[in-house]
Design an enzyme around this catalytic site. Structure first.
Site, PDB file in Angstrom:
ATOM      1  N   ASN A  88       0.853  -1.183   0.000  1.00  0.00           N
ATOM      2  CA  ASN A  88       0.000   0.000   0.000  1.00  0.00           C
ATOM      3  C   ASN A  88       0.896   1.242   0.000  1.00  0.00           C
ATOM      4  OD1 ASN A  88      -2.229  -1.716   0.218  1.00  0.00           O
ATOM      5  ND2 ASN A  88      -2.122  -1.716   2.451  1.00  0.00           N
ATOM      6  N   HIS A 101       6.401  -1.970   3.456  1.00  0.00           N
ATOM      7  CA  HIS A 101       6.212  -3.376   3.820  1.00  0.00           C
ATOM      8  C   HIS A 101       5.401  -4.060   2.740  1.00  0.00           C
ATOM      9  CE1 HIS A 101       3.149  -0.797   5.675  1.00  0.00           C
ATOM     10  NE2 HIS A 101       2.285  -1.781   5.435  1.00  0.00           N
ATOM     11  N   HIS A 103       2.778  -6.963   2.157  1.00  0.00           N
ATOM     12  CA  HIS A 103       1.848  -7.906   2.766  1.00  0.00           C
ATOM     13  C   HIS A 103       1.914  -9.179   1.933  1.00  0.00           C
ATOM     14  CE1 HIS A 103      -0.637  -4.965   5.188  1.00  0.00           C
ATOM     15  NE2 HIS A 103      -0.118  -4.120   4.310  1.00  0.00           N
TER      16      HIS A 103
HETATM   17  P1  5GP Z   1      -0.622  -0.817   5.883  1.00  0.00           P
HETATM   18  O1  5GP Z   1      -2.061  -0.486   6.028  1.00  0.00           O
HETATM   19  O2  5GP Z   1       0.276   0.303   6.350  1.00  0.00           O
HETATM   20  O3  5GP Z   1      -0.268  -1.349   4.527  1.00  0.00           O
HETATM   21  O4  5GP Z   1      -0.403  -2.064   6.837  1.00  0.00           O
HETATM   22  C1  5GP Z   1       0.082  -1.984   8.139  1.00  0.00           C
HETATM   23  C2  5GP Z   1      -0.089  -3.359   8.722  1.00  0.00           C
HETATM   24  O5  5GP Z   1       0.667  -3.411   9.918  1.00  0.00           O
HETATM   25  C3  5GP Z   1      -1.551  -3.675   9.117  1.00  0.00           C
HETATM   26  O6  5GP Z   1      -1.977  -4.835   8.419  1.00  0.00           O
HETATM   27  C4  5GP Z   1      -1.490  -3.875  10.622  1.00  0.00           C
HETATM   28  O7  5GP Z   1      -2.341  -4.899  11.077  1.00  0.00           O
HETATM   29  C5  5GP Z   1      -0.015  -4.185  10.858  1.00  0.00           C
HETATM   30  N1  5GP Z   1       0.466  -3.769  12.157  1.00  0.00           N
HETATM   31  C6  5GP Z   1       0.317  -2.541  12.722  1.00  0.00           C
HETATM   32  N2  5GP Z   1       0.908  -2.497  13.932  1.00  0.00           N
HETATM   33  C7  5GP Z   1       1.452  -3.723  14.127  1.00  0.00           C
HETATM   34  C8  5GP Z   1       2.198  -4.291  15.213  1.00  0.00           C
HETATM   35  O8  5GP Z   1       2.482  -3.652  16.225  1.00  0.00           O
HETATM   36  N3  5GP Z   1       2.589  -5.586  15.064  1.00  0.00           N
HETATM   37  C9  5GP Z   1       2.312  -6.310  13.943  1.00  0.00           C
HETATM   38  N4  5GP Z   1       2.752  -7.565  13.923  1.00  0.00           N
HETATM   39  N5  5GP Z   1       1.613  -5.815  12.912  1.00  0.00           N
HETATM   40  C10 5GP Z   1       1.178  -4.529  13.008  1.00  0.00           C
END
Ligand code: 5GP
Length: 112
Positions: A88, A101, A103
């Site tokens: 994203n 990151h 996914h």
């Molecule tokens: P984004 O929306 O930025 O692409 O995804 C961020 C991802 O990080 C989300 O899927 C969320 O669940 C994950 N995430 C956020 N904080 C933490 C955390 O403290 N530990 C882990 N393992 N995942 C996290």
């Protein structure tokens, strides 16, 4: 925008995560709010805020993240059934953590 995110704390072990892969360049761990039975995040140890901030010098790193996603899918037993790799970018793309990151998720039928 802050220079660090929660992912730096995971890299430094200040907060726990279920780590599934690590080397000198990248870390992979289970997403805390999984969207599928298998949901890992693959991150570089050196923070790049968004894909827009990556450059030519990051080409090998980005490729390494992709191939690690594929290797981890194979290890998790979902390579053949199928999975998704997604990054994203910025708020409109659904990015919440500003440390790039990938996914990697699967283990169920994903909608289009
Ligand atoms: P984004 O929306 O930025 O692409 O995804 C961020 C991802 O990080 C989300 O899927 C969320 O669940 C994950 N995430 C956020 N904080 C933490 C955390 O403290 N530990 C882990 N393992 N995942 C996290």
């Amino acid at each position: 925008m802050s220079d660090t995110t929660i992912f730096d704390k995971i890299i430094s072990r200040e907060i726990p995560a279920d780590i599934v892969y690590e080397d000198d360049q990248i870390l992979a761990f289970k997403d805390i709010a999984p969207k599928a039975p298998v949901h890992y995040l693959i991150i570089p140890k050196q923070r790049i805020a968004t894909l827009n901030d990556a450059s030519q010098k990051d080409q090998a790193l980005l490729g390494h993240m992709m191939l690690t996603a594929s290797n981890l899918a194979a290890e998790a037993g979902i390579a053949e059934s199928g999975y998704r790799v997604q990054m994203n970018v910025n708020k409109g793309g659904g990015q919440v953590v500003f440390h790039i990151h990938l996914h990697m998720f699967g283990g169920r039928q994903l909608a289009e």
